[in-house]
Write a protein that holds these residues in place. Structure first.
Motif, PDB file in Angstrom:
ATOM      1  N   LEU A 159      20.779  49.105  43.842  1.00 45.07           N
ATOM      2  CA  LEU A 159      21.706  50.192  43.525  1.00 45.07           C
ATOM      3  C   LEU A 159      23.005  50.083  44.314  1.00 45.07           C
ATOM      4  O   LEU A 159      24.061  50.502  43.836  1.00 45.07           O
ATOM      5  N   ALA A 160      22.945  49.510  45.502  1.00 46.64           N
ATOM      6  CA  ALA A 160      24.173  49.322  46.280  1.00 46.64           C
ATOM      7  C   ALA A 160      25.113  48.354  45.570  1.00 46.64           C
ATOM      8  O   ALA A 160      26.326  48.613  45.462  1.00 46.64           O
ATOM      9  N   ALA A 161      24.577  47.237  45.088  1.00 42.39           N
ATOM     10  CA  ALA A 161      25.402  46.280  44.348  1.00 42.39           C
ATOM     11  C   ALA A 161      25.922  46.910  43.062  1.00 42.39           C
ATOM     12  O   ALA A 161      27.080  46.703  42.667  1.00 42.39           O
ATOM     13  N   HIS A 162      25.078  47.674  42.406  1.00 44.71           N
ATOM     14  CA  HIS A 162      25.447  48.378  41.181  1.00 44.71           C
ATOM     15  C   HIS A 162      26.610  49.336  41.444  1.00 44.71           C
ATOM     16  O   HIS A 162      27.584  49.395  40.676  1.00 44.71           O
ATOM     17  N   GLN A 163      26.531  50.056  42.552  1.00 51.61           N
ATOM     18  CA  GLN A 163      27.543  51.067  42.863  1.00 51.61           C
ATOM     19  C   GLN A 163      28.907  50.448  43.129  1.00 51.61           C
ATOM     20  O   GLN A 163      29.946  51.048  42.823  1.00 51.61           O
ATOM     21  N   ALA A 164      28.913  49.241  43.711  1.00 49.51           N
ATOM     22  CA  ALA A 164      30.188  48.570  43.984  1.00 49.51           C
ATOM     23  C   ALA A 164      30.987  48.410  42.694  1.00 49.51           C
ATOM     24  O   ALA A 164      32.206  48.611  42.666  1.00 49.51           O
ATOM     25  N   SER A 165      30.300  48.047  41.612  1.00 51.49           N
ATOM     26  CA  SER A 165      30.983  47.883  40.330  1.00 51.49           C
ATOM     27  C   SER A 165      31.293  49.228  39.684  1.00 51.49           C
ATOM     28  O   SER A 165      32.371  49.430  39.123  1.00 51.49           O
ATOM     29  N   LEU A 166      30.344  50.165  39.764  1.00 48.10           N
ATOM     30  CA  LEU A 166      30.565  51.468  39.138  1.00 48.10           C
ATOM     31  C   LEU A 166      31.770  52.185  39.722  1.00 48.10           C
ATOM     32  O   LEU A 166      32.513  52.867  39.003  1.00 48.10           O
ATOM     33  N   ASP A 167      31.986  52.033  41.005  1.00 50.38           N
ATOM     34  CA  ASP A 167      33.156  52.656  41.619  1.00 50.38           C
ATOM     35  C   ASP A 167      34.456  52.079  41.060  1.00 50.38           C
ATOM     36  O   ASP A 167      35.449  52.800  40.887  1.00 50.38           O
ATOM     37  N   ILE A 168      34.445  50.785  40.762  1.00 48.34           N
ATOM     38  CA  ILE A 168      35.618  50.163  40.148  1.00 48.34           C
ATOM     39  C   ILE A 168      35.830  50.708  38.729  1.00 48.34           C
ATOM     40  O   ILE A 168      36.959  50.992  38.318  1.00 48.34           O
ATOM     41  N   PHE A 169      34.738  50.873  37.998  1.00 48.36           N
ATOM     42  CA  PHE A 169      34.846  51.419  36.643  1.00 48.36           C
ATOM     43  C   PHE A 169      35.455  52.823  36.663  1.00 48.36           C
ATOM     44  O   PHE A 169      36.302  53.155  35.819  1.00 48.36           O
ATOM     45  N   GLN A 170      35.021  53.642  37.601  1.00 49.36           N
ATOM     46  CA  GLN A 170      35.581  54.994  37.663  1.00 49.36           C
ATOM     47  C   GLN A 170      37.068  54.969  37.999  1.00 49.36           C
ATOM     48  O   GLN A 170      37.847  55.781  37.506  1.00 49.36           O
ATOM     49  N   GLU A 171      37.447  54.026  38.828  1.00 52.61           N
ATOM     50  CA  GLU A 171      38.851  53.908  39.193  1.00 52.61           C
ATOM     51  C   GLU A 171      39.699  53.443  38.011  1.00 52.61           C
ATOM     52  O   GLU A 171      40.825  53.929  37.799  1.00 52.61           O
ATOM     53  N   ALA A 172      39.174  52.516  37.239  1.00 47.92           N
ATOM     54  CA  ALA A 172      39.923  51.960  36.106  1.00 47.92           C
ATOM     55  C   ALA A 172      39.906  52.892  34.898  1.00 47.92           C
ATOM     56  O   ALA A 172      40.922  53.061  34.222  1.00 47.92           O
ATOM     57  N   GLY A 173      38.745  53.472  34.601  1.00 49.24           N
ATOM     58  CA  GLY A 173      38.611  54.368  33.450  1.00 49.24           C
ATOM     59  C   GLY A 173      38.246  53.622  32.182  1.00 49.24           C
ATOM     60  O   GLY A 173      38.918  52.644  31.815  1.00 49.24           O
ATOM     61  N   MET A 174      37.198  54.073  31.492  1.00 47.40           N
ATOM     62  CA  MET A 174      36.730  53.369  30.296  1.00 47.40           C
ATOM     63  C   MET A 174      37.769  53.370  29.178  1.00 47.40           C
ATOM     64  O   MET A 174      37.916  52.376  28.464  1.00 47.40           O
TER      65      MET A 174
END
Length: 428
Positions: free
Chosen positions: A311-326
């Motif tokens: 989940l830590a590795a997963h979160q690293a990417s998810l935080d980028i997604f939230q910053e960029a926006g779908m």
């Protein structure tokens, strides 16, 4: 995205990159090398690139483990007992869901099986399942064995939809027609969100509505859609879905999956399910008593405690997604893929070597383009790789290319086009 505005030139590609508001995210990923040079990486549909921040996210949890040991479950920042909650806001945005409708857990195939236990309940009258022909093997095996588990014959249950003669992709009207034709005997529609081989994005909203009209369930494998297409699972009233995080969600090879269960099932303890300790009411969990009481929402389908490092590795990417926006990522994806399509068609012309079989309509595809190779076979793919293009070969004769908006550039697409032009000289 008028192709008449595109140009086959390096200056045009660089100009587009200069205007790209998401371009800076590229520097936050590690790129592999081919023959010592940075690759043109168009394989996010198979494995996304590693965010450079992953090391720090993992390091934090390793430090917590070292410093706190078992106390890390309840103490320190992001105590592990509740660690699954941290990914919910980003997953809800990516999937178009409420936070209680999603949870990161297990792997995709495991989740498909668990969800089928609850949502495929065949009766003498309703037992059939609609799926696209040529679904990913994992889905085929899962459906086959789930059907046999109920004592049924897959040949009598599975309705595999194929494109019309001479076509490569399914027409939405044909999918909806099949749903209505088999309505009285249909238990479930269980299709991909994006078909892995052709890259076709299905109309999940229309398919779900048609399934519900005839009294059937609608569930989807979103392995190639999550983080790629804009999804509105809650609003579309999809019953259930699952996905993997290692493709467009860039969370690491084989990393954690996730599930969506619509909120109308949030308080349905009567639904059959295979239960585990972590799906039990967390307020009562440590009483260690028998008698399963499922948690509210998707969390009630959990089995075991969370894989904290995953989940830590997963979160690293998810935080980028939230910053960029779908929505921003999708807008760039449509332009970037259209540019790749323009260059391929411009260069290949009437050579007869390849054909794009992914739909031309941007609303019917993600960022992947599938190239059907008519001459040269895998040698064409090998030629690409020799010049630094990392794509994906799928038997019998398709090359999948996925310009991913988080880390690919217009210059990547242009560089690929020059390699394509050189390669076609060998096979034309």
């Amino acid at each position: 995205m008028n192709p008449n505005t595109f140009e086959y030139s390096e200056s045009f590609a660089r100009e587009m990159d200069a205007k790209d508001k998401l371009a800076h995210f590229r520097t936050r990923f590690h790129f592999p090398k081919v023959e010592g040079k940075e690759a043109i990486y168009f394989c996010g549909n198979s494995l996304g690139l590693q965010p450079k921040s992953v090391k720090d996210y993992l390091g934090k949890e390793l430090s917590n483990w070292a410093d706190l040991a078992v106390d890390g479950h309840f103490h320190g920042e992001d105590a592990w007992y509740h660690i699954r909650k941290k990914s919910k806001p980003a997953l809800a945005e990516i999937l178009g869901a409420q936070e209680h409708e999603v949870v990161a857990m297990n792997n995709l195939s495991v989740n498909l099986h668990l969800l089928m236990v609850s949502f495929y309940r065949p009766t003498k009258e309703r037992y059939k399942i609609i799926v696209e022909a040529g679904a990913f093997p994992s889905d085929q095996y899962m459906l086959e064995t789930q059907i046999k588990f109920h004592g049924l014959n897959p040949e009598n249950v599975l309705l595999e939809l194929s494109p019309r003669t001479g076509e490569h992709t399914l027409r939405t009207e044909d999918i909806l027609a099949e749903i209505r034709i088999h309505g009285d005997s249909l238990a479930m529609v269980n299709m991909s969100g994006i078909q892995y081989y052709t890259g076709q994005l299905f109309d999940l909203k229309a398919i779900t509505a048609a399934a519900h009209e005839v009294g059937a369930m609608a569930g989807f494998d979103l392995a190639h859609a999550a983080g790629n297409a804009v999804l509105k699972l809650h609003d579309w009233e999809v019953d259930f879905a699952t996905w993997c995080s290692y493709k467009y969600l860039n969370s690491g090879p084989g990393n954690v999956s996730g599930i969506f269960v619509h909120e109308r099932y949030a308080e349905r303890p009567d639904l059959p399910r295979f239960a585990g300790w972590w799906g039990h009411d967390e307020g009562e969990r440590f009483r260690m008593e028998k008698g399963f009481v499922p948690m509210h929402g998707a969390d009630g389908w959990q089995l075991a405690n969370s894989n904290v490092l995953a989940l830590a590795a997963h979160q690293a990417s998810l935080d980028i997604f939230q910053e960029a926006g779908m929505e921003n990522l999708r807008a760039k994806s449509e332009r970037l893929t259209a540019y790749l399509e323009f260059l391929i068609e411009h260069i290949s012309g009437n050579s007869g070597v390849l054909e794009i079989i992914t739909p031309k309509n941007p609303a019917e595809r993600g960022c992947q383009l599938s190239l059907l190779i008519h001459r040269g076979g895998k040698a064409v793919f090998d030629e690409f790789y020799k010049h630094g293009v990392v794509g994906d070969w799928r038997n019998p004769n398709v090359i999948r290319l996925a310009p991913t908006p988080l880390y690919n550039s217009y210059l990547d697409v242009f560089r690929f086009a020059t390699i394509l032009e050189q390669s076609l000289e060998k096979f034309a």
